[in-house]
Write an enzyme that holds these catalytic residues in place. Structure first.
Site, short mmCIF file in Angstrom:
data_model
loop_
_atom_site.label_atom_id
_atom_site.label_comp_id
_atom_site.label_asym_id
_atom_site.label_seq_id
_atom_site.Cartn_x
_atom_site.Cartn_y
_atom_site.Cartn_z
N ASP A 91 0.93 -1.27 -0.03
CA ASP A 91 -0.05 0.02 -0.03
C ASP A 91 0.80 1.22 0.09
O ASP A 91 2.04 1.37 0.71
CB ASP A 91 -1.00 -0.02 1.17
CG ASP A 91 -1.77 1.14 1.42
OD1 ASP A 91 -2.59 1.19 0.46
OD2 ASP A 91 -1.51 2.15 2.14
N GLU A 140 1.08 -0.24 -5.38
CA GLU A 140 -0.27 0.56 -5.33
C GLU A 140 0.54 1.92 -5.25
O GLU A 140 0.90 2.31 -4.29
CB GLU A 140 -1.13 0.42 -4.31
CG GLU A 140 -2.50 1.08 -4.18
CD GLU A 140 -2.19 2.68 -3.51
OE1 GLU A 140 -2.56 3.53 -4.22
OE2 GLU A 140 -2.01 2.52 -2.30
#
Length: 742
Positions: A324, A402
């Site tokens: 993330d 991401e």
């Protein structure tokens, strides 16, 4: 209401044996280098509470280099009434061995730091083990649990079907099944996602957190599964159960930041910033989330973080991870003003530093500064080291970056090609562009806008999300509520499946969940409205589910989807006035517009998308002459209901005139065709196509047969004993008149 979809019973994966308890000793016998290699590459087997089943002893190790005293607290010593002091090693690791098997026992550390350099000398706190696998407690008061992490009996530890083709279903465990444990959730995933045909699920962070409302991203103990849903073995049962039913498991892992709390996390563990940049430095905090930032300069911290991913794969059977907020890790200026970060000094750059930046795509001017001045070099080097080490030991393990800025075009490229080694990249900005594009009235849409999304020259493999949790929360509406009807979502899903890249959808959007994504609070969780998937669901909800089911069936069947790089696509036509675009997905590695080999083109697909709300003509250049059969048609009444333009078999076969197909596209139609050989003999007038009612076979959807069944019966919507050409619409060479052949 429970989803009545039938559970899959596929069990093609061979059972795997469970490792023996002898492997739990502090020295990993599989590593010849001994203790140092274990501490570096598998730190969870060295630090924490390690039980030796042979000697029936438990050793506790914790890294606290600035502590002046560390005590073990447990029921066996009256929680500190009888002192059990750990001994400090030269490297700052504190150790104690208890002459009994303490599996299942609760414990904590009491960490003291009486150095006078602290602003408030006399640091003395009860702390949780940074390497705990399980914990118990209520609210914010938890204890670590001594866990036998090798006890679980695996039968399907790893997904054996490979990565591609892949389609991803993103979910939050509590939002998906608010009142279940890991085992309940696993059963529900197989029931729903298994029937829909998704190859993988991506689980939002399942780690221990004091804040349920954070969706798991404010992690406190990254080696510990969230005790709200059960134990480590329960999580392993979830992974095993999904693998047993041919569903791969991806876990979302925040590697750049962690929660700031002392009582529930690892911040200021020994009174100093062991795991993070100094709390008073510009790099010490992520201002957007008010979290602490990991110190990638520290070898111990790098081993700790890389160990999380190794642990997830080796011990928990996870097949891949989505890392993330990579942009927040690698760019110092991310969501910060110019005064909140310090520019890099070019004079301190080494040749290796410039080689790293140039390999990722080179330096560029960002307006007020250069990219090389803003990048976090230790973070870039950490991510490269992470992939070097993981690839060496776990070659089947994959990672997803991401990354929202997309300044470096080679993050998801092999290290030997200059990249950081990610397997895939997920571009949030691309999804934002698609949403803005769909908000425009059709007369204001320009084909080149969607071509810009489609025709990427990046060498990376991409995750192509239709929706994600980010686009359904934080003041944003779910896509169905945003678009106002399901027709746009039907077409968007088709486009994202047939373009290169791995399609992904966020839970609930596959059946038109409305409003914004929320999980509620810890004491009042909120989940999906499962009544929208049952036999009494509204028609648009049934149609959305049917569309995703059939797209997944095509994806797993067609060889063209086994390649997700940009070279697997070529644009073969578009028209700005009529607002249509077409592209080819090559079915083999040996492809060429000039190739006449039948083998090179037997699996090619041609996809055509109409952005217009009216009928338009389209002349499509195809890779080879011959018959082309429709394998997907978004105007199938299964997806949009009955209209005057879709009352014929939607899965017809057309013969190209030379190298062109002349089509008459219906409003907002998305259509995919595949080369058929040899050309069948025409058998006269086509018979009427009857749609059977097979709702009992399709679980919650009371609809006609699926596209997958149509493919099995020769590309038509239902089985037939004769070739059914349906109605083939074509244009004359002048494009002025339309003739229909049937």
């Amino acid at each position: 209401m429970e989803d009545p979809s039938p559970q899959s019973t596929t069990t093609s994966t061979a059972p795997e044996s469970s490792p023996s308890h002898e492997e739990a000793v502090s020295i990993d016998k599989h590593l010849d280098a001994g203790v140092d290699a274990v501490r570096r590459h598998k730190p969870w087997r060295y630090y924490g509470a390690v039980v030796d089943k042979t000697s029936q002893k438990t050793t506790f190790r914790v890294y606290a280099p600035e502590a002046t005293c560390v005590l073990l607290l447990r029921a066996g010593n009256g929680w500190g009434e009888r002192e059990e002091r750990l001994e400090r090693g030269e490297d700052g690791t504190w150790t104690i061995t208890i002459d009994e098997d303490l599996t299942g026992s609760e414990y904590k550390y009491r960490v003291q730091n009486h150095h006078d350099y602290l602003p408030h000398p006399g640091y003395d706190m009860w702390r949780l083990d940074p390497f705990t696998f399980d914990c118990v407690g209520e609210g914010r008061v938890w204890n670590a649990v001594v866990t036998d992490h090798l006890k679980f009996k695996w039968t399907h530890k790893h997904h054996t079907k490979g990565r591609e083709p892949m389609s991803i279903y993103e979910l939050h465990l509590g939002g998906f099944c608010p009142f279940g444990n890991y085992r309940d959730i696993a059963t529900k995933i197989v029931q729903h996602c298994g029937w829909l045909g998704f190859t993988h699920v991506q689980i939002m962070p399942p780690f221990q957190t004091p804040l349920y409302e954070s969706w798991g991203y404010l992690v406190s103990l990254p080696y510990c599964m969230y005790h709200r849903y059960g134990t480590l073995d329960d999580f392993k049962w979830l992974v095993n159960h999904l693998h047993e039913h041919d569903i791969g498991v991806i876990v979302d892992v925040p590697l750049g930041f962690t929660i700031k709390d002392w009582d529930t996390g690892i911040a200021m563990f020994d009174g100093t910033d062991v795991y993070h940049h100094h709390h008073l430095s510009l790099k010490g905090w992520n201002d957007q989330w008010n979290t602490r930032v990991y110190n990638h300069d520290s070898q111990y911290v790098r081993d700790y973080l890389i160990g999380i991913l190794a642990y997830m794969h080796e011990e928990c059977g996870v097949d891949g991870v989505r890392i993330d907020a990579v942009a927040a890790q690698v760019y110092q200026d991310y969501d910060r003003g110019l005064k909140s970060w310090r520019k890099n000094d070019w004079g301190s750059f080494t040749e290796e530093d410039w080689r790293l930046i140039n390999g990722l795509g080179g330096d560029k001017h960002m307006g007020a500064y250069y990219l090389s001045e803003a990048v976090d070099l230790p973070a870039l080097k950490f991510l490269r080291e992470l992939h070097q080490r993981l690839l060496e030991r776990y070659p089947s393990f994959f990672t997803i970056a991401e990354e929202s800025r997309r300044v470096f075009p080679k993050l998801a490229c092999p290290i030997e090609e200059g990249g950081l080694g990610f397997t895939y990249a997920q571009d949030l900005a691309e999804m934002h562009r698609m949403r803005r594009y769909l908000h425009k009235f059709t007369e204001h849409r320009k084909v080149e806008e969607i071509e810009g999304v489609l025709l990427s020259s990046r060498p990376e493999k991409m995750i192509s999300p239709i929706t994600t949790h980010d686009e359904a929360a934080n003041g944003k509406l779910r896509i169905f509520s945003e678009m106002g009807n399901h027709l746009q979502l039907i077409g968007l899903a088709a486009f994202m499946y047939f373009r290169p890249g791995v399609p992904m959808v966020f839970m609930g959007d596959e059946f038109g969940e409305e409003g914004s994504f929320t999980v509620g609070s810890g004491d009042r969780p909120v989940g999906l409205d499962w009544s929208k998937t049952g036999p009494h669901a509204q028609m648009h909800q049934q149609m959305l589910i049917a569309n995703f089911h059939d797209l997944n069936a095509i994806l797993t069947k067609e060889p063209a989807f086994r390649r997700q790089d940009s070279s697997s696509l070529d644009r073969n036509g578009s028209h700005n006035q009529f607002k249509w675009i077409s592209f080819v997905r090559w079915g083999s590695d040996e492809h060429s517009w000039t190739s006449g080999s039948e083998l090179d083109h037997k699996d090619d697909l041609v996809f055509v998308r109409n952005e217009n709300h009216g009928h338009v003509p389209a002349n499509i250049y195809v890779p080879s002459e011959g018959e082309w059969r429709v394998i997907y048609n978004s105007i199938d009444e299964r997806y949009i209901g009955k209209h005057d333009y879709n009352q014929h078999d939607p899965y017809w076969t057309a013969h190209s005139q030379g190298r062109f197909l002349y089509l008459w596209l219906a409003p907002f139609q998305n259509i995919a065709l595949k080369r058929v050989t040899p050309t069948p003999t025409h058998k006269g007038d086509a018979h009427t196509h009857q749609l059977e009612d097979r709702s009992g076979e399709c679980g919650p959807i009371a609809t006609p047969p699926t596209v997958a069944e149509g493919l099995a019966s020769g590309g038509r919507g239902a089985a037939s004993t004769e070739m059914d050409y349906g109605r083939l619409s074509a244009l004359s060479e002048s494009d002025e008149t339309v003739r229909t052949e049937g």
